[in-house]
Design a protein around this motif. Structure first.
Motif, PDB file in Angstrom:
ATOM      1  N   MET A 105      39.429  60.399  43.227  1.00 19.66           N
ATOM      2  CA  MET A 105      40.748  59.718  43.232  1.00 19.66           C
ATOM      3  C   MET A 105      41.028  59.031  41.884  1.00 19.66           C
ATOM      4  O   MET A 105      42.126  58.550  41.664  1.00 19.66           O
ATOM      5  CB  MET A 105      40.785  58.650  44.330  1.00 19.66           C
ATOM      6  N   ASN A 106      40.001  58.985  41.012  1.00 21.48           N
ATOM      7  CA  ASN A 106      40.132  58.282  39.718  1.00 21.48           C
ATOM      8  C   ASN A 106      40.403  56.789  39.915  1.00 21.48           C
ATOM      9  O   ASN A 106      41.254  56.188  39.256  1.00 21.48           O
ATOM     10  CB  ASN A 106      41.271  58.929  38.898  1.00 21.48           C
ATOM     11  N   ARG A 107      39.644  56.172  40.858  1.00 16.81           N
ATOM     12  CA  ARG A 107      39.882  54.746  41.174  1.00 16.81           C
ATOM     13  C   ARG A 107      39.063  53.804  40.304  1.00 16.81           C
ATOM     14  O   ARG A 107      39.294  52.600  40.318  1.00 16.81           O
ATOM     15  CB  ARG A 107      39.594  54.481  42.652  1.00 16.81           C
ATOM     16  N   CYS A 120      45.897  57.262  39.555  1.00 23.68           N
ATOM     17  CA  CYS A 120      45.114  57.715  40.695  1.00 23.68           C
ATOM     18  C   CYS A 120      45.598  59.132  40.986  1.00 23.68           C
ATOM     19  O   CYS A 120      46.798  59.408  40.947  1.00 23.68           O
ATOM     20  CB  CYS A 120      45.324  56.802  41.892  1.00 23.68           C
ATOM     21  N   THR A 121      44.663  60.028  41.276  1.00 25.33           N
ATOM     22  CA  THR A 121      45.015  61.461  41.278  1.00 25.33           C
ATOM     23  C   THR A 121      45.964  61.864  42.395  1.00 25.33           C
ATOM     24  O   THR A 121      46.520  62.960  42.359  1.00 25.33           O
ATOM     25  CB  THR A 121      43.728  62.307  41.381  1.00 25.33           C
ATOM     26  N   THR A 169      50.896  44.343  44.198  1.00 28.82           N
ATOM     27  CA  THR A 169      49.681  44.931  44.752  1.00 28.82           C
ATOM     28  C   THR A 169      48.543  44.786  43.747  1.00 28.82           C
ATOM     29  O   THR A 169      48.786  44.839  42.535  1.00 28.82           O
ATOM     30  CB  THR A 169      49.893  46.431  45.066  1.00 28.82           C
ATOM     31  N   SER A 170      47.311  44.626  44.271  1.00 30.77           N
ATOM     32  CA  SER A 170      46.135  44.458  43.408  1.00 30.77           C
ATOM     33  C   SER A 170      45.345  45.750  43.292  1.00 30.77           C
ATOM     34  O   SER A 170      45.426  46.604  44.164  1.00 30.77           O
ATOM     35  CB  SER A 170      45.223  43.373  44.000  1.00 30.77           C
ATOM     36  N   HIS A 171      44.588  45.890  42.206  1.00 36.06           N
ATOM     37  CA  HIS A 171      43.686  47.022  42.030  1.00 36.06           C
ATOM     38  C   HIS A 171      42.285  46.460  41.845  1.00 36.06           C
ATOM     39  O   HIS A 171      42.065  45.627  40.946  1.00 36.06           O
ATOM     40  CB  HIS A 171      44.070  47.851  40.811  1.00 36.06           C
ATOM     41  N   PRO A 172      41.309  46.896  42.668  1.00 38.34           N
ATOM     42  CA  PRO A 172      39.961  46.296  42.618  1.00 38.34           C
ATOM     43  C   PRO A 172      39.330  46.299  41.226  1.00 38.34           C
ATOM     44  O   PRO A 172      38.604  45.374  40.874  1.00 38.34           O
ATOM     45  CB  PRO A 172      39.176  47.185  43.581  1.00 38.34           C
ATOM     46  N   LYS A 173      39.679  47.290  40.393  1.00 33.61           N
ATOM     47  CA  LYS A 173      39.011  47.355  39.077  1.00 33.61           C
ATOM     48  C   LYS A 173      39.461  46.222  38.170  1.00 33.61           C
ATOM     49  O   LYS A 173      38.809  45.927  37.170  1.00 33.61           O
ATOM     50  CB  LYS A 173      39.262  48.711  38.401  1.00 33.61           C
ATOM     51  N   SER A 182      33.848  56.134  50.194  1.00 29.49           N
ATOM     52  CA  SER A 182      32.905  57.092  49.615  1.00 29.49           C
ATOM     53  C   SER A 182      33.014  57.125  48.099  1.00 29.49           C
ATOM     54  O   SER A 182      34.115  57.295  47.547  1.00 29.49           O
ATOM     55  CB  SER A 182      33.196  58.506  50.150  1.00 29.49           C
ATOM     56  N   ASN A 183      31.876  56.998  47.416  1.00 25.95           N
ATOM     57  CA  ASN A 183      31.904  57.007  45.942  1.00 25.95           C
ATOM     58  C   ASN A 183      32.373  58.353  45.396  1.00 25.95           C
ATOM     59  O   ASN A 183      33.097  58.401  44.398  1.00 25.95           O
ATOM     60  CB  ASN A 183      30.510  56.661  45.399  1.00 25.95           C
TER      61      ASN A 183
END
Ligand code: SF4
Length: 458
Positions: free
Chosen positions: A291-293, A177-178, A252-256, A284-285
């Motif tokens: 953010m490179n999410r 993530c940036t 911790t989780s990451h939505p992707k 916001s998309n």
């Protein structure tokens, strides 16, 4: 602490048994857990923990590098120890953690603070005995940084306050993530073998633990580096099968990386806490892309809908950041809109701060402080209003609470957590500490609940 180099541990004990130490921890749960391992090692070597550095023989600082402000705090602390050491000549100063994994920060500390005796990192806590012995023989700084993860640190089984323990399942992060420095300090993702993790949890259960938190920067991508592939959901089922475990958390989780298989666990595993911490960061998309999410707000809403289809009363929390470079008023409105639609039980909120070494640090359109502060306050107002409603919804219900200890602010009360991770205070009863207890919720505020133990009727 199986197969750790006991020879060094014994030699340190011969030299330092009864010495005292102060351990200061900065940063996340990963660091908290690393500090528990350091404490376990020091206790085994005969050191005794105190809280006054002026009296101590060893001061250890476990550092965090996630934000500049975190590093500034550490630099200030190391500087103060220089004066303490002038009076307390025998004081040994050790610095470890994420900051020491970063070459720029490490070099700065070594150049600026020659009074530091030992420097080590996040991948070689098990080397502490050797480093103490080396430092005894030298009056220059002993530096030992391991860039790659070592399984030896996992042989230090540590636990917190009796019945609850963190267990690392995966190290490092590949997400970049940036705004985040973690992939540069904690390295690439490496999963521990399920056998290793289960062995540690079984040993902890024998030691009286009935609640575990599976830990990692991104637990959802567990298993990808294993030869024999095991998914995170499969690991949860394995942990769930261990007798003696009453409650399982993970972070911790990451939505992707949230799979349908994982979501199904909330319908299949009663010991799995009815709670998910799912950092969204922004609504916001455009900001999520910057953010490179690797997900959109629409993807995130789909996940929430799937989770609530399986567990309608699931408790949700998140991380949200305001003021990311380029964030417009419209972007921020999208974040507020997402908060209103998801209705989180609680949220960890941050103001974006520049971090040298990250891509976001060199981005244009940095947001002025006044705008960041104004957005942050509006976000807090929104989040707390919903949180208060969510806590009030539990008034009058009976919740299973796992009590941890006497309440920090009132020793006639004890505190614990519901399955939805809400903090509950109830009249103290020593027999209920560490046990799942039905509690009638009688009141509370935005941040905690009050209740009465429901005693079984004869
Ligand atoms: S997922 Fe992103 S924010 Fe979390 S540790 Fe990895 S890079 Fe950092």
């Amino acid at each position: 602490m199986q197969d750790l180099n006991t020879e060094f541990i014994e030699r340190v004990r011969d030299m330092h048994e009864g010495d005292t130490y102060v351990l200061t921890t900065h940063g996340c749960q990963m660091n908290e857990h690393d500090s528990e391992k350091i404490k376990t090692l020091l206790d085994t070597m005969g050191f005794r923990e105190i809280d006054d550095e002026n009296e101590a023989d060893l001061a250890i600082i476990n550092t965090c590098s996630v934000r500049h402000s975190a590093e500034d705090k550490v630099i200030g602390h190391i500087g103060r120890l220089k004066h303490v050491k002038k009076k307390n000549k025998d004081l040994k100063v050790a610095v470890c953690g994420c900051m020491m994994q970063r070459k720029e920060s490490r070099d700065y500390v070594l150049e600026t603070f020659p009074h530091v005796d030992i420097v080590f990192g996040t991948n070689n806590i098990h080397r502490l005995p050797q480093l103490i012995l080396e430092s005894d023989d030298r009056n220059t700084t002993v530096v030992d940084i391991e860039q790659s993860y070592s399984n030896l640190d996992n042989r230090i089984f540590s636990k917190v306050d009796g019945h609850s323990a963190y267990v690392n399942i995966i190290y490092g992060c590949n997400n970049f993530c940036t705004y985040c420095i973690v992939p540069y300090t904690r390295g690439r993702e490496i999963s521990r073998s399920p056998e290793d993790i289960l062995e540690e949890i079984e040993a902890l259960v024998e030691d009286g633990v009935n609640e575990v938190t599976l830990l990692g920067q991104n637990v959802n991508s567990y298993g990808k580096t294993l030869e024999e592939k095991t998914t995170f959901a499969e690991l949860l089922h394995m942990v769930h099968a261990i007798d003696g475990i009453d409650r399982i958390h993970f972070t911790t989780s990451h939505p992707k990386d949230v799979s349908d298989e994982l979501i199904a666990c909330y319908g299949e595993l009663p010991k799995l806490a009815n709670y998910l911490h799912l950092p969204v960061q922004s609504g916001s998309n455009d900001v999520l892309r910057a953010m490179n999410r690797h997900y959109t707000r629409e993807d995130y809403f789909k996940l929430i809908d799937k989770l609530r289809a399986v567990r309608p009363d699931i408790s949700l929390s998140t991380d949200i950041m305001v003021g990311f470079p380029g964030e417009t008023d419209e972007d921020f409105e999208d974040t507020l809109d997402l908060v209103r639609r998801v209705r989180y039980d609680n949220a960890f909120t941050f103001i974006y701060s520049r971090r040298e070494g990250t891509r976001a640090d060199v981005m244009e359109n940095q947001v002025p402080k006044s705008i960041k502060d104004e957005r942050f306050q509006r976000l807090l107002d929104e989040v707390y209003a919903i949180q208060r409603e969510k806590y009030e919804e539990l008034h009058g219900t009976v919740q299973d609470v796992l009590f941890d200890s006497i309440s920090k602010n009132d020793d006639s009360m004890m505190s614990g957590r519901t399955s939805g991770f809400k903090l509950v205070h109830a009249p103290y009863d020593a027999d209920r500490i560490g046990k799942l207890t039905p509690v009638k919720i009688t009141g509370g505020n935005t941040f905690s609940l009050r209740g009465e133990i429901v005693h079984a009727t004869k």
